[in-house]
Design an enzyme around this catalytic site. Structure first.
Site, PDB file in Angstrom:
ATOM      1  CD  GLU A 264      -3.164   5.542   6.458  1.00 17.36           C
ATOM      2  OE1 GLU A 264      -3.142   5.520   5.212  1.00 17.36           O
ATOM      3  OE2 GLU A 264      -2.225   5.096   7.153  1.00 17.36           O
TER       4      GLU A 264
ATOM      5  CG  ASN B 233      -1.798   1.189   1.334  1.00 14.51           C
ATOM      6  OD1 ASN B 233      -1.810   2.031   0.423  1.00 14.51           O
ATOM      7  ND2 ASN B 233      -2.546   1.303   2.421  1.00 14.51           N
TER       8      ASN B 233
END
Ligand SMILES: O=C(CO)COP(=O)(O)O
Length: 260
Positions: free
Chosen positions: A100, A12
């Site tokens: 997030e 990621n």
């Protein structure tokens, strides 16, 4: 021979990189990695705008993923990228429910469930992230929090073959604090139990449950030996040469896990 859960490692990249730096990462770190892609699946998730660039130069053994998709389909939704657009671009994977997204952009369990549903309906493969924050860990409610996050997506998914669950404790993301092997195994085991009781035993055996949160080339080995860890979702270290080491350690270490 028993069927196996194929190891899966996700990178990621979050909101990082320039055209130049990602090209260099692909050419010097990813493409030269020596791994057996029959045993180890690797999903690279750059920013949306970098997806076509990476797609052009990445060895075809790797898979590409987006880090998010829209709650809506195509249309008058300024700034959004729909699952349909990912599909059109030939991007097979999408990460959903990352902490997030949950904490900085306020995505609720219900929003994530809808995204999971939309992506799944189009046949996209999803890495669905769950995990507790520090207060929840300290309060001893980790299992409840993770179960609640899983409960929310229960009716959004029709095909669990296309699903990977990533356990990412929020307090371990980007902090250099990794879950201990005991902490990680406990939660991964509880996720597999949840799948077993809510979806089915066979699905629980075949679904990959991966760990994310300050994974490095130093700590990946001790986590990978655990029964219920089937790979990693790597943030910071996936932007560094260490990622090649992580891939090679994982691939050498365990070619896959036999169903119980
Ligand atoms: O959020 C993560 C992967 O999705 C983990 O990030 P770090 O590896 O930087 O802790």
């Amino acid at each position: 021979m028993q069927p196996m859960r194929k190891l899966i490692i996700g990178a990621n990249w979050k909101s990082n990189g320039t055209i130049q730096s990602i090209r260099s990462l692909v050419q010097t770190v990813l493409n030269p990695a020596i791994i057996d892609y029959k045993n180890t699946e690797v999903v690279i998730a750059p920013m949306y705008i970098h997806l076509p660039i990476v797609k052009d130069i990445l060895k075809s053994d790797f898979h590409l993923g987006a880090q998010n998709c829209s709650l809506t389909g195509p249309g008058a939704y300024t700034g959004e990228v729909a699952a349909e657009h990912l599909k059109d671009l030939g991007i097979p994977w999408v990460i959903l429910g990352h902490s997030e997204r949950r904490h900085i952009y306020g995505e609720s369990d219900a929003v994530i469930a809808e995204k999971v549903k939309r992506a799944g309906a189009l046949g996209l493969k999803t890495i669905i992230c769950v995990g507790e924050n520090l207060d929840e860990r300290v309060a001893g409610t980790t299992t409840e929090v993770v179960s609640r996050q899983l409960d929310a997506i229960k009716y959004s998914l029709s095909d669990w073959n296309n699903v990977v669950i990533a356990y990412e404790p929020v307090w371990a993301i980007g902090t250099g604090k990794t879950a201990t092997p005991e902490q990680a195994q406990e939660v991964h085991g509880s996720i597999r139990l949840w799948i077993g009781s809510n979806i089915g035993r066979l699905v629980a055996n075949s679904t990959r449950v991966i760990y994310g949160g300050s994974v490095t080339d130093e700590n990946c080995k001790e986590l990978l030996v655990l029964d219920d860890i089937d790979g990693f979702l790597v943030g910071g270290a996936s932007l560094k040469p260490a990622f090649k080491t992580i891939l090679e350690i994982c691939d050498n270490h365990k070619p896959g896990k036999t169903f119980t």
